[in-house]
Design a protein around this motif. Structure first.
Motif, short mmCIF file in Angstrom:
data_model
loop_
_atom_site.label_atom_id
_atom_site.label_comp_id
_atom_site.label_asym_id
_atom_site.label_seq_id
_atom_site.Cartn_x
_atom_site.Cartn_y
_atom_site.Cartn_z
N SER A 1 0.83 -1.21 0.00
CA SER A 1 0.00 0.00 0.00
C SER A 1 0.87 1.26 0.00
O SER A 1 0.51 2.28 -0.62
CB SER A 1 -0.95 0.01 1.21
OG SER A 1 -0.23 0.00 2.42
N ARG B 1 2.06 1.78 -3.55
CA ARG B 1 0.98 2.34 -4.37
C ARG B 1 0.84 3.83 -4.13
O ARG B 1 0.63 4.61 -5.07
CB ARG B 1 -0.34 1.63 -4.09
CG ARG B 1 -0.47 0.28 -4.75
CD ARG B 1 -1.84 -0.30 -4.54
NE ARG B 1 -2.11 -0.55 -3.13
CZ ARG B 1 -3.27 -0.99 -2.67
NH1 ARG B 1 -4.27 -1.20 -3.49
NH2 ARG B 1 -3.43 -1.20 -1.38
N THR C 1 1.48 6.88 -6.81
CA THR C 1 0.47 7.92 -6.99
C THR C 1 1.10 9.30 -6.89
O THR C 1 0.69 10.23 -7.60
CB THR C 1 -0.64 7.76 -5.93
OG1 THR C 1 -1.28 6.49 -6.10
CG2 THR C 1 -1.69 8.86 -6.07
N THR D 1 -2.87 4.30 -13.25
CA THR D 1 -3.34 2.91 -13.24
C THR D 1 -2.33 1.98 -13.91
O THR D 1 -2.18 0.82 -13.49
CB THR D 1 -4.70 2.80 -13.96
OG1 THR D 1 -4.59 3.38 -15.27
CG2 THR D 1 -5.78 3.52 -13.20
N ILE E 1 0.41 1.32 -11.23
CA ILE E 1 -0.10 0.42 -10.20
C ILE E 1 -0.30 -0.98 -10.77
O ILE E 1 -0.07 -1.99 -10.09
CB ILE E 1 -1.41 0.96 -9.60
CG1 ILE E 1 -1.15 2.29 -8.87
CG2 ILE E 1 -2.03 -0.04 -8.63
CD1 ILE E 1 -2.39 2.97 -8.35
N ARG F 1 -14.69 -2.15 -0.46
CA ARG F 1 -13.58 -2.97 -0.01
C ARG F 1 -14.01 -3.93 1.11
O ARG F 1 -13.61 -5.11 1.13
CB ARG F 1 -12.43 -2.08 0.46
CG ARG F 1 -11.18 -2.83 0.85
CD ARG F 1 -10.68 -3.72 -0.25
NE ARG F 1 -10.03 -3.00 -1.31
CZ ARG F 1 -9.72 -3.53 -2.48
NH1 ARG F 1 -10.04 -4.79 -2.74
NH2 ARG F 1 -9.12 -2.82 -3.42
N ASN G 1 -9.21 -3.88 -8.39
CA ASN G 1 -8.20 -3.37 -7.46
C ASN G 1 -7.51 -2.12 -8.03
O ASN G 1 -7.26 -1.15 -7.30
CB ASN G 1 -7.16 -4.45 -7.16
CG ASN G 1 -7.70 -5.53 -6.23
OD1 ASN G 1 -8.68 -5.31 -5.53
ND2 ASN G 1 -7.07 -6.68 -6.24
N SER H 1 -7.85 1.69 -6.41
CA SER H 1 -6.65 2.43 -6.04
C SER H 1 -6.59 3.78 -6.73
O SER H 1 -6.26 4.80 -6.11
CB SER H 1 -5.40 1.61 -6.39
OG SER H 1 -5.34 0.41 -5.65
N SER H 2 -6.92 3.82 -8.02
CA SER H 2 -6.89 5.08 -8.77
C SER H 2 -7.96 6.04 -8.25
O SER H 2 -7.72 7.24 -8.11
CB SER H 2 -7.10 4.80 -10.26
OG SER H 2 -7.03 5.99 -11.00
N THR I 1 -3.13 10.44 0.75
CA THR I 1 -3.21 9.24 -0.07
C THR I 1 -2.80 7.99 0.70
O THR I 1 -3.51 6.97 0.68
CB THR I 1 -2.30 9.38 -1.31
OG1 THR I 1 -2.68 10.55 -2.03
CG2 THR I 1 -2.44 8.16 -2.21
N TYR J 1 -5.19 4.77 1.58
CA TYR J 1 -4.80 3.41 1.22
C TYR J 1 -4.73 2.52 2.47
O TYR J 1 -5.11 1.34 2.43
CB TYR J 1 -3.45 3.41 0.52
CG TYR J 1 -3.52 3.78 -0.95
CD1 TYR J 1 -4.67 3.64 -1.69
CD2 TYR J 1 -2.40 4.29 -1.60
CE1 TYR J 1 -4.73 3.98 -3.03
CE2 TYR J 1 -2.44 4.64 -2.94
CZ TYR J 1 -3.61 4.49 -3.65
OH TYR J 1 -3.65 4.83 -4.98
N GLU K 1 -6.80 -0.92 3.27
CA GLU K 1 -6.16 -2.16 3.72
C GLU K 1 -6.77 -2.63 5.04
O GLU K 1 -6.97 -3.83 5.25
CB GLU K 1 -4.66 -1.94 3.89
CG GLU K 1 -3.89 -1.70 2.60
CD GLU K 1 -3.76 -2.94 1.76
OE1 GLU K 1 -3.77 -4.06 2.32
OE2 GLU K 1 -3.67 -2.81 0.53
#
Length: 439
Positions: free
Chosen positions: A128, A131, A135, A150, A153, A240, A346, A350-351, A363, A367, A371
């Motif tokens: 995470s 990611r 970003t 994207t 990632i 999620r 996924n 995320s995006s 961010t 994330y 999680e």
């Protein structure tokens, strides 16, 4: 603008693009080597539990403790990565895993197994954090920015998928026991350390530590996430949680069904996991990219609502034949579509989280919350799945777990169809407009 200004601008853009490519390459290489080290012990996990005498109650307690620790660690580490920086949290995650590996080898007992869980479950939030770092390199809410984000990632997920496939396959071949696999895994983790040094720092946004008054007020400022007040962020949290809950409910009947229908053993499970790892890697790095690009046009913000709904529907529909078929080829075919759909979902989540967070200041925290949602589902899902499986027998209702799983994914599909565009995409556009007005 003079010729020199244009030349300087072009040189700056070229250097910026080179830095982004180097960041993605270094992050993917690090993930690949690091995750191979973590997955080498996979073939020995069940044998180790049996050797230590860890029964069903022990396994359930272990899973609940793991989910609880990950719940706490995901939020804290994610938020600290926003304030302190991404790379320090990567170092902490690696140190936590090395500590867990050492404890597991030094204390081959049930208390040692539980103790070894603590450092890694609390501190290892590396995926995470990476990611969030990617970003940072691809900010913005235009279609081009989202496509680049994207894609990066997706490449990270591809590295993870290939590492899962290779690590699980190598573990049983190069090691003769859990301790040997753990030792070899530790070598891979150590080899991944220098790769963090190749990760450049983002220039467009950076995590900064803002001063606080200390004490409980400072802790509250650290953990506060204003982005969670947005309906779009709450929608992502709900997605999620329910997706993770559906996974754990299905898992409660999936593994026993494989043994009952096909007499699955360790070798067959290893082959299926290798196939899943390969398909997940391809979905992240190859299949998802053109599909998501089709949702964007002319540099405008993309609208992946239809794609997201299609993937969520696939996660529901393809689980039915996967659980009911008596042909192993159908299992592999249906899981191909399930894993591809999961990989695309996924990436899109995320995006979307990056767009809503609007920068590195929140961010990592968002994330981390996502999680943590998986950890919450992991605490309740296995027990709920077991209870529903027993209810199938006592109530005489066939495939009750499957019905509930399909219903959860169906609710998600309807929620995305009705609210995703308004709460996520429109809200992101509004944030851009407000930023321009303030400028």
């Amino acid at each position: 603008m003079s010729v020199d200004d244009v030349a300087n601008t072009d040189a700056s853009c070229s250097k910026d693009e080179s830095t982004k490519k180097r960041a993605v390459l270094a992050g993917c290489c690090f993930t690949f080597v690091y995750c191979i080290g973590l997955t080498l012990t996979t073939p020995f996990a069940q044998a180790r539990r049996d050797e230590l005498g860890c029964d069903a109650l022990c396994v359930g307690t272990y899973s609940s403790l793991q989910s609880t620790l990950r719940l706490a660690g995901a939020v804290v580490i994610g938020r600290l990565s926003d304030r302190v920086g991404r790379r320090p949290m990567l170092w902490i995650g690696i140190l936590g895993n090395l500590a867990s590996m050492g404890i597991a080898v030094a204390l081959p007992t049930i208390p040692g197994m539980f103790l070894s869980l603590v450092p890694s479950a609390l501190l290892d939030q590396i995926f995470s954090v990476l990611r969030a770092l990617f970003t940072d390199f691809f900010p913005g809410k235009s279609g081009a920015a989202e496509a680049a984000r994207t894609d990066s990632i997706g490449r990270l997920g591809m590295a993870l998928g290939f590492a899962m496939m290779l690590g699980s396959g190598l573990g049983g071949r190069v090691a003769g026991s859990f301790a040997q696999a753990q030792a070899i895994g530790g070598v891979f983790v150590l080899l991944s350390l220098p790769l963090i040094g190749f990760l450049p720092s983002p220039t467009s946004t950076q995590a900064t530590s803002s001063p606080s008054s200390g004490g409980s007020e400072g802790l509250w400022k650290l953990m506060a996430l204003p982005v969670l007040k947005k309906p779009g962020a709450r929608l992502l949290v709900g997605l999620r949680i329910t997706m993770s809950l559906a996974f754990w409910l299905f898992y409660a009947v999936w593994t026993p069904s494989l043994k009952g229908r096909f007499e699955f053993g360790a070798a067959e499970h290893g082959q299926l996991m290798a196939f899943i790892g390969l398909v997940y890697a391809l979905s992240q790095g190859v299949i998802a990219k053109p599909l998501i690009r089709k949702c964007a046009g002319d540099g405008k913000q993309s609208d992946p609502t239809i794609l997201l709904c299609a993937c969520l529907s696939s996660l529901a529909l393809f689980r039915v034949p996967a659980l009911l078929t008596t042909d192993i080829r159908v299992v592999y075919l249906t899981y191909f579509f399930i894993v591809v759909a999961l990989g695309i979902v996924n990436i899109l989540i995320s995006s979307a989280a990056a767009m809503l967070a609007g920068g590195s200041s929140e961010t990592g925290g968002l994330y981390g919350v996502l999680e943590a949602c998986e950890a919450v589902a992991g605490m309740a899902g296995p027990a709920m799945g077991g209870m529903l499986a027993r209810a199938e027998t006592s109530l005489g209702v066939r495939h009750l777990v499957l019905v509930v799983v399909v219903a959860l994914y169906s609710v998600n599909t309807v929620a995305v169809a009705l609210r995703y565009k308004r709460w996520v995409l429109t809200a992101a556009d509004a944030d851009v407009g407000n930023e321009k007005k303030s400028d």
